[in-house]
Scaffold this motif. Structure first.
Motif, PDB file in Angstrom:
ATOM      1  N   ALA A   1     -11.914   2.405  -6.652  1.00  0.00           N
ATOM      2  CA  ALA A   1     -11.993   3.629  -6.968  1.00  0.00           C
ATOM      3  C   ALA A   1     -10.416   3.688  -7.430  1.00  0.00           C
ATOM      4  O   ALA A   1      -9.824   3.276  -6.367  1.00  0.00           O
ATOM      5  N   GLU A   2     -10.567   3.881  -8.275  1.00  0.00           N
ATOM      6  CA  GLU A   2      -9.101   4.463  -8.905  1.00  0.00           C
ATOM      7  C   GLU A   2      -8.553   5.135  -8.117  1.00  0.00           C
ATOM      8  O   GLU A   2      -8.933   6.491  -7.637  1.00  0.00           O
ATOM      9  N   ALA A   3      -7.662   4.750  -7.857  1.00  0.00           N
ATOM     10  CA  ALA A   3      -6.419   5.565  -6.323  1.00  0.00           C
ATOM     11  C   ALA A   3      -4.741   4.935  -6.522  1.00  0.00           C
ATOM     12  O   ALA A   3      -4.791   3.534  -7.219  1.00  0.00           O
ATOM     13  N   ASP A   4      -3.706   5.208  -5.813  1.00  0.00           N
ATOM     14  CA  ASP A   4      -2.766   4.764  -6.618  1.00  0.00           C
ATOM     15  C   ASP A   4      -2.318   5.085  -4.489  1.00  0.00           C
ATOM     16  O   ASP A   4      -0.598   4.916  -4.281  1.00  0.00           O
ATOM     17  N   ASP A   5      -3.404   4.736  -3.177  1.00  0.00           N
ATOM     18  CA  ASP A   5      -2.319   4.838  -2.229  1.00  0.00           C
ATOM     19  C   ASP A   5      -3.188   3.755  -1.604  1.00  0.00           C
ATOM     20  O   ASP A   5      -3.421   4.455  -0.560  1.00  0.00           O
ATOM     21  N   TYR A   6      -4.293   2.727  -1.960  1.00  0.00           N
ATOM     22  CA  TYR A   6      -3.940   1.829  -0.916  1.00  0.00           C
ATOM     23  C   TYR A   6      -3.501   1.245  -1.005  1.00  0.00           C
ATOM     24  O   TYR A   6      -2.223   1.072  -0.207  1.00  0.00           O
ATOM     25  N   LEU A   7      -3.479  -0.077   0.787  1.00  0.00           N
ATOM     26  CA  LEU A   7      -2.915  -0.845   2.223  1.00  0.00           C
ATOM     27  C   LEU A   7      -3.544  -1.613   1.804  1.00  0.00           C
ATOM     28  O   LEU A   7      -4.490  -1.796   2.664  1.00  0.00           O
ATOM     29  N   LEU A   8      -3.119  -2.757   1.768  1.00  0.00           N
ATOM     30  CA  LEU A   8      -3.255  -4.280   1.762  1.00  0.00           C
ATOM     31  C   LEU A   8      -2.595  -4.670   2.950  1.00  0.00           C
ATOM     32  O   LEU A   8      -1.398  -4.916   2.173  1.00  0.00           O
ATOM     33  N   SER A   9      -3.087  -5.486   3.640  1.00  0.00           N
ATOM     34  CA  SER A   9      -3.032  -6.314   4.553  1.00  0.00           C
ATOM     35  C   SER A   9      -3.354  -7.668   4.801  1.00  0.00           C
ATOM     36  O   SER A   9      -4.800  -8.276   4.900  1.00  0.00           O
ATOM     37  N   ILE A  10      -2.581  -8.695   4.614  1.00  0.00           N
ATOM     38  CA  ILE A  10      -2.510 -10.014   4.521  1.00  0.00           C
ATOM     39  C   ILE A  10      -2.471 -10.714   6.225  1.00  0.00           C
ATOM     40  O   ILE A  10      -1.298 -11.083   5.901  1.00  0.00           O
ATOM     41  N   ASP A  11      -2.861 -11.404   7.133  1.00  0.00           N
ATOM     42  CA  ASP A  11      -2.554 -11.692   8.410  1.00  0.00           C
ATOM     43  C   ASP A  11      -1.736 -10.031   8.771  1.00  0.00           C
ATOM     44  O   ASP A  11      -2.459  -8.820   8.841  1.00  0.00           O
ATOM     45  N   GLN A  12      -0.537 -10.597   9.022  1.00  0.00           N
ATOM     46  CA  GLN A  12      -0.008  -9.399   9.927  1.00  0.00           C
ATOM     47  C   GLN A  12       1.592  -8.987   8.910  1.00  0.00           C
ATOM     48  O   GLN A  12       2.273  -7.584   8.954  1.00  0.00           O
ATOM     49  N   LEU A  13       1.429  -8.909   7.104  1.00  0.00           N
ATOM     50  CA  LEU A  13       1.759  -8.338   6.322  1.00  0.00           C
ATOM     51  C   LEU A  13       1.803  -7.753   5.922  1.00  0.00           C
ATOM     52  O   LEU A  13       0.010  -7.330   5.310  1.00  0.00           O
ATOM     53  N   ASN A  14       2.203  -5.986   5.697  1.00  0.00           N
ATOM     54  CA  ASN A  14       1.075  -5.317   5.242  1.00  0.00           C
ATOM     55  C   ASN A  14       1.683  -4.415   3.615  1.00  0.00           C
ATOM     56  O   ASN A  14       2.957  -4.836   3.636  1.00  0.00           O
ATOM     57  N   LEU A  15       1.036  -4.821   2.433  1.00  0.00           N
ATOM     58  CA  LEU A  15       1.718  -5.044   1.045  1.00  0.00           C
ATOM     59  C   LEU A  15       0.718  -3.107   0.525  1.00  0.00           C
ATOM     60  O   LEU A  15       0.126  -3.477   0.260  1.00  0.00           O
TER      61      LEU A  15
END
Length: 276
Positions: free
Chosen positions: A212-226
């Motif tokens: 759903a459209e939003a502007d507060d997602y947190l994407l984590s790739i291994d130990q990196l928080n993006l």
């Protein structure tokens, strides 16, 4: 042979790096951080993950060696007191390797900005920062379920022993070339109904998460928080690339699992007695 050495900042790791560098200087092995044949990681799994992402563009040309200076490491086969033996194995290296599958992650956005592509060794997790997350999950282009909850984690077999396990996922042997999706605190009611158990997906299938459209997602790739805004869709599949480790010393996977979660290895017990 050309090697690169990456160590974390702990005193023990820095000492091991200094000693290994001195040992290598007395051989024909070259230290080359730009085009190594072998990347040596000194520390723990976090250090090796950092090394992996640093050299992700060279995966088809390099192999990794992990030296752990603590008490636990799923990707680290050598201890810091085995540096002479490690050097001997490098000098006698014949190019053999053990390889593990990786996770291919492709992210697209609502605002039509350029899509992003990542590779993960352990897992990729998507969450919302301020509210529960709503997503339509498709498997091989067919809608499977509508999810609502804290988030979703998609892991490789080697990553299955990490965050995936802590949120209820299964432990999978890395020879099984699959990916696993695990729900994080799903909400099940008459409106939102998801399976509620981990999904193991074959290597010729893929998972698509439409958000759903939003502007507060947190994407984590291994130990990196993006932190990412306006994420529209994430597609997960087993990557064509793989990570390769030198095969001169390689601990059996189920022994790693036993040492990590059930009981200490005999080696660690002997060290504790010696330290006492």
């Amino acid at each position: 042979m050309k090697v690169s050495i990456i160590a974390n900042r702990s005193e023990k790791s820095q000492q091991a790096m200094a000693k290994l560098t001195k040992l290598i200087a007395a051989t024909e092995i070259e230290i080359n951080d730009k085009q190594p044949d072998i990347v040596i990681s000194i520390g723990g799994d976090g250090t090796l993950l950092s090394a992996f992402h640093r050299y992700v563009h060279l995966l088809n040309k390099i192999r990794f060696v992990g030296i752990h200076t603590g008490h636990l490491g799923f990707y680290t086969d050598w201890r810091d007191y085995e540096l002479e033996k490690l050097l001997t194995s490098l000098l006698n290296d014949e190019g053999q390797s053990v390889s593990y599958p990786l996770l291919d992650v492709r992210v697209t956005f609502y605002d039509n900005k350029e899509s992003q592509h990542f590779l993960a060794l352990n897992e990729c997790t998507i969450k919302r920062m301020t509210q529960t997350m709503v997503a339509d999950i498709s498997i091989k282009k067919e809608l499977f379920e509508r999810f609502r909850g804290d988030g979703l984690s998609v892991a490789t077999p080697t990553g299955s022993t990490g965050y995936n396990k802590s949120v209820g996922g299964a432990v999978i042997h890395p020879r099984v070339n699959v990916l696993q999706m695990t729900e994080i605190a799903s909400l099940n009611n008459r409106v939102y109904r998801s399976l509620g158990s981990p999904l193991v997906i074959a290597n010729d299938e893929w998972i698509t998460i439409a958000l759903a459209e939003a502007d507060d997602y947190l994407l984590s790739i291994d130990q990196l928080n993006l932190p990412q805004s306006k994420i529209k869709q994430i597609e997960y599949r087993i990557a064509d690339e793989r990570i390769h480790f030198t095969a001169s010393k390689h601990t059996h996977f189920w022994r790693r699992v036993k040492d990590a979660f059930i009981e200490k290895s005999s080696e660690e017990k002997d060290l504790e007695i010696h330290d006492f």
